[in-house]
Design an enzyme around this catalytic site. Structure first.
Site, PDB file in Angstrom:
ATOM      1  N   SER A 195      10.093  -5.117  -5.524  1.00 32.07           N
ATOM      2  CA  SER A 195      10.013  -5.119  -6.446  1.00 32.07           C
ATOM      3  C   SER A 195       9.009  -6.369  -6.083  1.00 32.07           C
ATOM      4  CB  SER A 195      11.378  -6.244  -6.933  1.00 32.07           C
ATOM      5  OG  SER A 195      11.424  -7.070  -8.092  1.00 32.07           O
ATOM      6  N   TYR A 239      18.787 -10.842  -5.040  1.00 36.36           N
ATOM      7  CA  TYR A 239      18.397  -9.529  -5.617  1.00 36.36           C
ATOM      8  C   TYR A 239      16.996  -9.432  -5.010  1.00 36.36           C
ATOM      9  CZ  TYR A 239      15.729  -6.163  -7.922  1.00 36.36           C
ATOM     10  OH  TYR A 239      14.784  -5.326  -8.634  1.00 36.36           O
TER      11      TYR A 239
END
Length: 252
Positions: A138, A151
């Site tokens: 990401s 995360y």
């Protein structure tokens, strides 16, 4: 990456980016096997894509990973591409007391899962032509989002692992790729309708275009500003540092 003629295994292939990649690669003449925990989602994907296959997998369970890896090697001996895409994302409270169950599940799924999955298949992949190990990280690996700090940290950890693994496999036939999406309209954080997020079909189209090049990092245009956060020449710095470390401590 060669975009046709592969046998490809994709974790988290029942929805979102995983499904998008699976369908795009399936259309290009690859044999695609998807995996996930939700049987109904897997069935929906393979029913919509005749010839695609699916296997149930819980990447948070080491026994499940070993079982599926053995099945893949036995039933799909030409397997040459692994795409570690499965992941979970939840808001957290890094400024206060952390929910330990959330912490454990996120790290186990997002970090331990792909490391274990690759470990279970890597020796097989070393024997295959045009072998690829890819990880979906990401842009939050480079610019963390504080409301989902765990995360973000898990993706930063996976990016670091990718750099190490790419270096250690540099003299083999296995290429290590990193797909680092920006905000995309998927189930993560209920983003399906978010106007600011990139439409999934646009993301997949741009990603496939970059996958077809010799790039090690698969970045759509909307991700590049975040990737630039870490400064120039990261790979050169990482590789130079590790060459020195090998000279000092030995290894391959």
């Amino acid at each position: 990456m060669k975009l046709t003629g592969n046998t490809i295994f994709i974790t988290g292939g029942g929805s979102g980016i995983g499904r998008g990649l699976a369908e795009a690669l399936h259309k290009r003449g690859n044999k695609v096997i998807i995996a996930g925990r939700r049987r109904s989602h897997l069935k929906a994907v393979i029913d919509a894509n005749p010839g695609m296959e699916a296997v149930e997998l819980d990447v948070a369970d080491p026994a499940s990973i070993e079982r599926v890896a053995a099945k893949l090697i036995a039933e799909y001996p030409e397997l040459n591409v692994l795409i570690n895409n499965a992941g979970i994302m939840q808001p957290d409270t890094v400024g206060g007391k952390i929910d330990d169950a959330l912490l454990t599940s996120t790290i186990t799924t997002n970090v331990l899962g792909p490391i274990r999955m690759t470990s279970a298949l890597i020796e097989h992949l070393k024997t295959k032509k045009d072998a690829i190990v890819a990880y979906t990280t990401s842009v939050l690996a480079f610019v963390p989002m504080a409301i989902t700090g765990i995360y973000s940290s898990s993706k930063a950890a996976l990016h670091s692992y990718v750099l190490s693994q790419r270096f250690m496999l540099r003299n083999t036939g296995v290429r290590v790729l990193e797909i680092a999406p920006p905000w995309v309209r998927t189930e993560l954080m209920n983003s399906q309708e978010a106007e600011q997020a990139m439409p999934l079909d646009e993301f997949i189209a741009e990603t496939m275009a970059v996958l077809g090049t010799d790039a090690d990092e698969i970045l759509v245009d909307g991700a590049k500003q975040f990737r630039g956060n870490v400064g120039p020449n990261e790979h050169g710095l990482v590789n130079g540092f590790n060459e020195q470390a090998l000279a000092l401590f030995g290894g391959t």
